[in-house]
Design an enzyme around this catalytic site. Structure first.
Site, mmCIF file in Angstrom:
data_model
loop_
_atom_site.group_PDB
_atom_site.id
_atom_site.type_symbol
_atom_site.label_atom_id
_atom_site.label_comp_id
_atom_site.label_asym_id
_atom_site.label_seq_id
_atom_site.Cartn_x
_atom_site.Cartn_y
_atom_site.Cartn_z
ATOM 1 N N GLY A 1 0.808 -1.219 0.000
ATOM 2 C CA GLY A 1 0.000 0.000 0.000
ATOM 3 C C GLY A 1 0.838 1.265 0.000
ATOM 4 O O GLY A 1 0.332 2.336 -0.298
ATOM 5 N N LYS A 2 2.119 1.137 0.362
ATOM 6 C CA LYS A 2 3.032 2.292 0.405
ATOM 7 C C LYS A 2 2.384 3.475 1.108
ATOM 8 O O LYS A 2 2.486 4.616 0.659
ATOM 9 C CB LYS A 2 3.516 2.639 -1.002
ATOM 10 C CG LYS A 2 4.300 1.468 -1.648
ATOM 11 C CD LYS A 2 4.913 1.846 -2.979
ATOM 12 C CE LYS A 2 5.800 0.727 -3.538
ATOM 13 N NZ LYS A 2 5.100 -0.514 -3.918
ATOM 14 N N ARG A 3 1.759 3.212 2.247
ATOM 15 C CA ARG A 3 1.109 4.267 3.006
ATOM 16 C C ARG A 3 2.118 5.028 3.852
ATOM 17 O O ARG A 3 3.212 4.518 4.164
ATOM 18 C CB ARG A 3 0.021 3.668 3.916
ATOM 19 C CG ARG A 3 -1.124 2.970 3.187
ATOM 20 C CD ARG A 3 -1.849 3.915 2.238
ATOM 21 N NE ARG A 3 -3.151 3.402 1.836
ATOM 22 C CZ ARG A 3 -3.434 2.827 0.670
ATOM 23 N NH1 ARG A 3 -2.491 2.648 -0.234
ATOM 24 N NH2 ARG A 3 -4.666 2.415 0.396
#
Lengths: 287, 287
Positions: free
Chosen positions: A98-100
């Site tokens: 998700g590369k949050r």
């Protein structure tokens, strides 16, 4: 306390025979005829579930790419949740890609949703540009849930150089500086295996950097995307491992999930074979 | 061609009287009694929709924080979509605060979902750590849809310094280097107003950086979070504007949406008053 993420991951890699991961990046226009239908979200769901079943015997982990599901809004997000649940039921470790990353309070919300809530995978990729106070809520939730994190350090795309290769006045690159922060932040979260719940994303297409990053981050498991379709080769990934063959999780996506394209076999058989091949290829690198 | 995002934004700021934005960061435990119910996703929906109605007369834009909605999985994502739709129906410009960013193909999926798909706002915050090829798909979709982007340059959280303030060997900070990339990437996407569809996030709590970044990014609209509850003051934000009073969008979240807490007024009236006050405060800074 739940079992430590890195310990679980390393045990699962040992059981399956190699530290490999299949990326679930379903794209509607590329799906096999057998799962084609007019509703793209339904089609990528059918495809994802069948890929999971095809690869579950051969690999310890899958990495669903949230963007592919979010493309279809809330309906796609519901598919993502069911894909995560299905993978966990199949005994796979889920690396949610998700590369949050945000300021602390917002990172806390993401952590609640993606590490302990409705769509909880076993681990999550995180973007550290906002600094350590943006990562800490993810660490806190991961600690409580036996989950893991992979912070973006060195990405496999060509344009990553423009930011990540810039040299600091102390001689380090930006990626090396981020690596040192990740190592420091992970030190108090190391499991029995010697690895921290806080890992790092290190792209397979940058072999010249991998050996250096391996030294800077001795307690980090490297999530290594880019093997196969993105151009990473067996030699490129060797430097991501320690001499004992631990310390990295090698990910291939398109090379496995679209293996049925142009094949005479049933597509799910081609996917299963490609997963087995991925496992055997990485096992032979480490042998 | 759809109308250019920056032109639309600047016209809307002029119509409403000030370049301000209300951040929608609904947190279940902080909601007024009037919208409390057992289903957190339903409660934050009721709250968000009423906040939108309360502020729509006073501000040109709202900024929904995706993390607050994603906390509740697919149900929360569906709420987020309805919040975006409601804000657009109320004539507000929607700045989706998702801080997305990935390699090119995945960024393309995020752009399809969040700038042209089921949950399309007018603009999106983006994390540029993966470099310009990770941002280009967002630019392409934004160009086609008349949408805008705000790339994280300098964030308002204390820990951002650890990464963003690091000095490069050429004397620039990491944030300045990212700023120069953003300015370069935005140059071919400038509207009639003189501003690009590619803007920048510049935190209000770093006034010493703002003036320098304003010079480096003359075509960028600055999205300035951190006004109010995060500690940014009126003086802090002045440097984000050009002498003609354009070039920044000042955001306040908690100071507006929780204005009803401890107030004798109906909570929606307190929120409306706080939005009016935000508008008047920023208008007086620019007068």
């Amino acid at each position: 306390m739940p079992e430590h993420f890195a310990d679980r991951l390393i045990a699962a890699c040992s059981t399956k025979g190699a530290p490999v991961c299949v990326g679930l990046d379903p794209v509607y226009g590329k799906l096999p005829q057998a799962v084609a239908c007019e509703d793209p979200a339904a089609a990528i769901e059918a495809f994802s579930l069948k890929v999971i079943e095809a690869v579950a015997d051969y690999v310890p982990a899958v990495k669903p790419q949230m963007a592919c599901y979010e493309r279809y809004g809330a309906a796609g997000y519901a598919v993502f949740e069911r894909v995560v649940a299905h993978a966990k039921e199949a005994g796979l470790i889920v690396v949610t890609d998700g590369k949050r990353g945000d300021i602390g309070t917002s990172s806390d919300h993401y952590a609640a949703g993606l590490l302990s809530g409705h769509a909880a995978g076993d681990s999550l990729t995180v973007n550290g540009y906002l600094g350590t106070d943006g990562i800490q809520p993810f660490i806190d939730t991961a600690t409580a849930r036996g989950a893991g994190l992979f912070v973006l350090v060195r990405t496999s795309n060509p344009g990553g150089d423009a930011i990540q290769s810039c040299k600091l006045e102390d001689g380090r690159s930006v990626a090396q500086m981020v690596a040192d922060h990740v190592n420091q932040a992970g030190k108090s979260h190391v499991g029995k295996s010697g690895y921290s719940l806080l890992g790092a994303v290190v792209g397979a297409t940058k072999p010249e950097d991998a050996a250096d990053l391996r030294e800077r981050m001795p307690e980090q498991v490297f999530l290594v995307p880019g093997f196969g379709a993105q151009g990473g080769t067996a030699d490129d990934v060797k430097a991501c491992f320690k001499p004992d063959g631990t310390g990295a999780l090698i990910t291939s996506s398109r090379g496995v999930i679209y293996a049925g394209s142009g094949s005479d076999q049933p597509w799910t058989q081609a996917v299963a074979n490609a997963a087995q091949q991925l496992r055997d290829d990485v096992a032979s690198i480490l042998a």
